[in-house]
Enzyme design. Structure first.
Site, short mmCIF file in Angstrom:
data_model
loop_
_atom_site.label_atom_id
_atom_site.label_comp_id
_atom_site.label_asym_id
_atom_site.label_seq_id
_atom_site.Cartn_x
_atom_site.Cartn_y
_atom_site.Cartn_z
N SER A 163 0.77 -1.18 -0.03
CA SER A 163 -0.07 0.25 0.19
C SER A 163 0.85 1.25 -0.13
CB SER A 163 -1.12 -0.14 1.22
OG SER A 163 -2.13 0.74 1.00
N LYS A 218 4.37 2.19 -2.22
CA LYS A 218 4.72 3.40 -3.01
C LYS A 218 6.23 3.85 -2.37
CE LYS A 218 -0.01 5.46 -2.06
NZ LYS A 218 -0.87 4.61 -2.77
N TRP A 229 -10.08 0.07 -5.30
CA TRP A 229 -9.30 1.54 -5.03
C TRP A 229 -7.86 1.74 -5.42
CZ3 TRP A 229 -11.00 6.15 -3.82
CH2 TRP A 229 -10.14 6.94 -3.05
N HIS A 276 -7.76 -5.45 -0.01
CA HIS A 276 -6.67 -5.14 0.12
C HIS A 276 -5.93 -5.31 1.58
CE1 HIS A 276 -4.23 -1.23 -0.16
NE2 HIS A 276 -4.23 -0.94 0.85
C1 GCU Z 1 -5.30 4.73 1.62
C2 GCU Z 1 -4.67 5.59 0.37
C3 GCU Z 1 -3.81 4.61 -0.24
C4 GCU Z 1 -2.94 3.85 0.39
C5 GCU Z 1 -3.61 3.02 1.43
C6 GCU Z 1 -2.74 2.42 2.37
O1 GCU Z 1 -6.16 4.02 1.20
O2 GCU Z 1 -5.87 6.10 -0.45
O3 GCU Z 1 -3.01 5.34 -1.39
O4 GCU Z 1 -1.93 3.02 -0.53
O5 GCU Z 1 -4.33 4.05 2.10
O6 GCU Z 1 -1.55 2.69 2.67
O7 GCU Z 1 -3.29 1.61 3.09
#
Ligand code: GCU
Length: 423
Positions: free
Chosen positions: A260, A264, A351, A401
């Site tokens: 998540s 990144k 998402w 997720h």
């Molecule tokens: C939120 C956010 C995402 C991210 C995620 C996470 O959903 O919008 O961009 O990847 O959190 O880190 O769990």
């Protein structure tokens, strides 16, 4: 404390205001878009050899993403660490656990606590899967020997409506995401540290965490100064400075993993640090592996509104303006080339746009081709549960997720195949 509470309020408000926003989940509604050409250099010519890539094009792409997306990071400190716990039997005697504190500067006490498990009976030095965790090292296993995290923790899942340090009851609460015994059984060491040790994840105008160690940079903060994602990525490289010199681990065979937002960060860390042998991005989504120009699921505007501290200021110019991006996620992924790169998604994680992650990998193939690799050969999304075990791998899991043992099986299968062999 007041500023922490304010930040908490901002998080809550940003989450609740998002309810009114609408996001696209229809493939048919994806706008027509054109991806910037990966190999086209600034002088108009095309990179045609791995040499041209390494010497010119890669640097151009790195510079672009540094200036426009993640921001410029400071140099890393000289390695300074303290052994908090020497190798100790753990996990029913199958593993050795070790804990080390890695400092971010020569004078300051700001530090990342690393938790290390390695197979106890391995004959050769074990390869490593290294990634940051979301809730403190104590959340990774219900192992009472793990040092309690000392940094800010967002304890939403403990149903505590405020922000405080980790609690005893958080031990093992993220163990599902960290099937360490399984990785050990597959012959891998696991190294993790808490991302909040590097930079607490709320918008405080970049005052705390490692930002505070660079007052000159902060005083002269510009649109290109690093945000929190770059700070996490940088902290990972500081941890890597420790890993590569540790005699009980194989520092040449380290896979960096991130889930998540930490996916990144892992991608940016891999872009900045050539020492990782393999890169694993798990459900990294918008601002990570997913193509932003598809405007599917999370958008750049939503990322910047909800998490204004993640990227550098320049990235905000693309909010509701993805078509103006001179790059997309294939540029970020290409900075892993020619290293093996595994991208994982989950069917219900719309998402994070699984299809956009798959297409981004496909769009990265030209960079791998320069090195004589095919990259990702699958031309359509594979069925859930089927690992495409190419040099650019792709794995789609049934479900939401998250990170599960099924994902770790894909990590280990991928690493088994692609890690360089030990002499
Ligand atoms: C939120 C956010 C995402 C991210 C995620 C996470 O959903 O919008 O961009 O990847 O959190 O880190 O769990």
């Amino acid at each position: 404390m007041i500023s922490i509470m304010k930040s908490w309020l901002a998080i809550v408000l940003s989450l609740s205001s998002s309810v009114a926003e609408e996001f696209n989940y229809q493939e048919a509604q994806v706008p027509a878009y054109q991806l910037p050409a990966l190999l086209q250099q600034q002088d108009g010519s095309s990179a045609e050899t791995s040499k041209q890539w390494q010497e010119t094009r890669r640097a151009e792409i790195f510079h672009l993403l540094e200036q426009r997306m993640f921001g410029v990071s400071p140099p890393r400190p000289t390695l300074r660490f303290r052994v908090m716990e020497p190798a100790t039997h753990a996990l029913d005697g199958t593993a050795l656990r070790q804990q080390v504190r890695v400092y971010f500067s020569s004078q300051d006490e700001t530090a990342l606590d690393l938790l290390i498990y390695r197979p106890r009976n391995s004959v050769k030095l074990p390869p490593v899967i290294f990634g940051l965790n979301f809730k403190g090292n104590q959340s990774v296993q219900s192992d009472p020997g793990i040092l309690m995290c000392r940094s800010w923790v967002n304890n939403q899942e403990l149903k505590k409506p405020d922000i405080h340090h980790a609690l005893e009851e958080s031990r093992g609460t993220d163990a599902g995401k960290w099937p360490v015994a399984y990785a050990i059984q597959r012959g891998y060491a696991v190294v993790t540290g808490y991302y909040g040790d590097i930079d607490p994840d709320y918008d405080d105008g970049w005052k705390n965490g490692v930002h505070s160690l660079h007052p000159e940079m902060e005083k002269n903060r510009s649109s290109e100064t690093w945000g929190s994602l770059a700070a996490w990525a940088w902290g990972m490289s500081v941890a890597m400075d420790w890993i590569v010199q540790e005699p009980s681990l194989d520092g040449k065979r380290v896979a960096v993993q991130g889930f998540s937002r930490l996916g990144k960060a892992a991608l940016w860390s891999a872009a900045s640090d050539p020492r990782y042998a393999i890169v694993i991005s798990q459900n990294s989504g918008a601002g990570g592996a997913a193509l932003n120009k598809r405007i599917f699921g999370e958008t750049v505007g939503r990322l910047n509104r909800s998490f204004p501290h993640w990227f550098c200021k320049n990235f905000h110019r693309y909010s509701e303006n993805e078509s103006a991006m001179e790059f997309d996620s294939h540029f970020l992924l290409s900075l892993c080339a020619p290293r093996p790169l595994l991208i994982t998604s989950a069917t219900e994680d719309r998402w994070a746009d699984p299809h956009g992650e798959f297409l981004a990998a496909r769009a990265t193939n030209p960079a791998y081709s320069l090195f004589g690799h095919e990259g990702l050969t699958a031309t359509t999304m594979p069925s859930p549960g089927q690992l495409v075990n190419d040099r650019m791998g792709y794995f789609l899991r049934h479900g939401r997720h998250d990170v599960t043992q099924e994902d770790w099986k894909a990590y280990c299968d991928f690493c088994d195949r692609h890690l360089p062999q030990q002499p």
